[in-house]
Write a protein that holds these residues in place. Structure first.
Motif, mmCIF file in Angstrom:
data_model
loop_
_atom_site.group_PDB
_atom_site.id
_atom_site.type_symbol
_atom_site.label_atom_id
_atom_site.label_comp_id
_atom_site.label_asym_id
_atom_site.label_seq_id
_atom_site.Cartn_x
_atom_site.Cartn_y
_atom_site.Cartn_z
ATOM 1 N N THR A 132 23.087 59.924 78.099
ATOM 2 C CA THR A 132 23.040 60.762 76.894
ATOM 3 C C THR A 132 24.074 61.880 76.976
ATOM 4 O OG1 THR A 132 20.689 60.294 76.587
ATOM 5 C CG2 THR A 132 21.540 62.224 75.461
ATOM 6 N N LEU A 133 24.154 62.514 78.139
ATOM 7 C CA LEU A 133 25.136 63.583 78.334
ATOM 8 C C LEU A 133 26.557 63.052 78.133
ATOM 9 C CD1 LEU A 133 25.798 66.527 79.308
ATOM 10 C CD2 LEU A 133 25.985 65.576 81.594
ATOM 11 N N LEU A 134 26.842 61.926 78.752
ATOM 12 C CA LEU A 134 28.183 61.330 78.686
ATOM 13 C C LEU A 134 28.519 60.943 77.243
ATOM 14 C CD1 LEU A 134 30.251 60.729 80.850
ATOM 15 C CD2 LEU A 134 29.194 58.489 81.198
ATOM 16 N N PHE A 135 27.560 60.307 76.585
ATOM 17 C CA PHE A 135 27.730 59.846 75.205
ATOM 18 C C PHE A 135 28.039 61.025 74.287
ATOM 19 C CE2 PHE A 135 25.442 58.463 71.190
ATOM 20 C CZ PHE A 135 26.396 57.540 70.802
ATOM 21 N N ARG A 136 27.276 62.118 74.457
ATOM 22 C CA ARG A 136 27.469 63.278 73.584
ATOM 23 C C ARG A 136 28.743 64.035 73.927
ATOM 24 N NH1 ARG A 136 21.241 65.486 73.036
ATOM 25 N NH2 ARG A 136 20.420 63.672 71.919
ATOM 26 N N LEU A 137 29.098 64.043 75.197
ATOM 27 C CA LEU A 137 30.350 64.679 75.618
ATOM 28 C C LEU A 137 31.530 63.998 74.917
ATOM 29 C CD1 LEU A 137 31.435 66.827 77.626
ATOM 30 C CD2 LEU A 137 31.651 64.999 79.310
ATOM 31 N N LEU A 138 31.472 62.672 74.848
ATOM 32 C CA LEU A 138 32.559 61.905 74.228
ATOM 33 C C LEU A 138 32.586 62.105 72.708
ATOM 34 C CD1 LEU A 138 32.158 58.676 76.370
ATOM 35 C CD2 LEU A 138 34.066 60.294 76.456
ATOM 36 N N ARG A 139 31.471 62.576 72.141
ATOM 37 C CA ARG A 139 31.435 62.827 70.696
ATOM 38 C C ARG A 139 31.707 64.291 70.368
ATOM 39 N NH1 ARG A 139 26.144 60.216 68.196
ATOM 40 N NH2 ARG A 139 27.096 61.059 66.326
#
Length: 442
Positions: A132-139
């Protein structure tokens, strides 16, 4: 002894200690690995521990053929564990992101069944947190988004709790193997076109191959960011306290803030305070849309600027910000004759008006301002209604929907405005309850 060394059932009990006095524990049961392990753990703990009433809920989205067999599987698992299961079918609204739409539909049901003192338990774990952290960081998410998933949050009238956030997927798989649990493998979990699956199958293994502690560290970063968000929320409350002075128009029931104390803050603090205030009222704007806030602040003093957001509008008027949604954004329909002034008159999309005291003799009608109205005041003769509204600093958005009482063409009263709302001599007043809908809480 580190927490990961404590056995899984004890760790789960520790994470749920604050909710041991809840009325119900309801497990969101998809039939997948995480929720199967969670349900099995709780069912076995319930044999030796005094726990709240335990049940499960399965949401059937009907998005793929394979899913039709899942309610039956979930029922069999629950029957074997002697846990009641509720199956709810939802219709997923097609949109840009099917994942998001399915999640929204799922959580809408969870929220509706979660009553006061109920806890909904979901099975997300530490690997999910890192993804979730990685996904949101990329967004390009901000601090709030990068806080990833909270271990608890309000849901419906109760609480959503994620008691496995400090447990790895590997630990859950080991528990499932040791207890020979059967679970559903959702075919969509293998679809690499879905961003989360791409991260899970392609990216995270590369990262953990190089940095074995990557997921634990990302989950720790999310916890640091959650703490930072907590501080930002505290700062927002301090800043909003200065902007919450009461007004002569609190009776409108419209959420509002004084602009000057906010405008005196730095840009970042303005956005932080306003985001905190708007969060329960609307989906928040992304970074690019905050220019609407600058336009609202910078508009000339005699302007009535509006910032349109996803679920309503922010208006600036009479030195304040006003949050308008629902009926407030629709022009009221003119009501016409008031045939029985002894009883309240319901106005279409604009609440209710009612008399107190000895009513004036009729025929009476309620109308709204068209422009050019004059009102006779005992001590001042005929006065222009526009000027009278200006003198009382009536917010612009209210002016077109203030109920006006006419007898023929004679303007007798303007509801709720002291001195204009009736006749002191004859002892009557016109009262307006603006809207009976909940103002905007989504």
């Amino acid at each position: 002894m580190g927490q990961s060394m404590i056995d899984l059932p004890s760790r789960l009990l520790l994470n749920l200690a604050a909710w041991r006095n809840a009325r119900n524990w309801r497990v969101a049961f998809s039939g997948g690995l995480d929720s199967t392990v969670l349900l099995h753990l709780l069912a076995h703990l319930a044999k030796t521990e005094s726990l709240p009433t335990l049940s499960a809920i399965h949401i059937h989205h009907g998005l793929q053929a394979a899913a039709d067999a899942w309610p039956e599987h979930c029922q069999a698992v629950c029957d074997a564990l002697s846990i009641p299961l509720q199956v709810e079918r939802v219709k997923v609204q097609p949109g840009a992101s099917l994942e998001r739409a399915a999640r929204d539909a799922r959580y809408a049901v969870f929220g509706s069944v979660n009553q006061s003192n109920d806890v909904l338990l979901t099975g997300q774990h530490r690997d999910d947190q890192a993804e979730t952290l990685l996904f949101r960081l990329l967004r390009g998410a901000g601090v709030r988004g990068l806080s990833a998933m909270p271990a608890q949050r309000p849901l419906g009238q109760g609480t959503l709790v994620r008691p496995l956030l400090d447990v790895t997927r590997a630990e859950l798989e080991a528990y499932a193997a040791a207890h020979q649990l059967q679970w559903i493998e959702d075919p969509s979990n293998e679809d690499r076109q879905l961003s989360r699956n791409y991260l899970r199958h392609q990216i995270v293994p590369l990262l953990t191959g190089r940095w074995p502690q990557a997921q634990a560290n990302m989950a720790r970063s999310a916890a640091h960011l959650r703490e930072a968000q907590g501080l930002l929320d505290e700062l927002a409350q301090i800043d909003l306290a200065h902007a919450k002075a009461s007004t002569d128009f609190d009776w409108l029931g419209v959420p509002s803030l004084e602009l000057a104390p906010l405008a005196a803050l730095s840009g970042a603090r303005q956005r932080n305070a306003l985001s905190h205030w708007l969060e329960p009222l609307t989906r928040l704007p992304d970074t690019d849309h905050w220019s609407g806030w600058a336009d609202l602040c910078d508009a000339a003093n005699d302007a009535s600027p509006v910032w349109r957001l996803a679920d309503g509008e922010l208006h600036r008027s009479a030195g304040r910000l006003w949050w308008l949604s629902g009926d407030w954004l629709r022009a009221p329909v003119i009501g016409g004759e008031w045939h029985t002034p002894t009883s309240p008159l319901r106005l279409s999309g604009n609440g209710v008006v009612v008399f107190s005291g000895q009513m004036p003799c009729g025929p009476l009608r309620i109308a709204y301002r068209q422009g050019g109205e004059l009102m006779h005041l005992a001590d001042r003769g005929h006065r222009d209604l526009k000027r009278l509204l200006n003198e009382r600093a009536v917010p612009a958005f209210v002016r077109g929907r203030l109920p006006l009482l006419f007898r023929g063409e004679e303007l007798l009263a303007v509801a709720n405005l002291p001195g204009l709302d009736g006749n002191a001599q004859d002892g009557w007043k016109l009262h307006w309850q603006p809207t009976d809908e909940d103002q905007g809480l989504r």
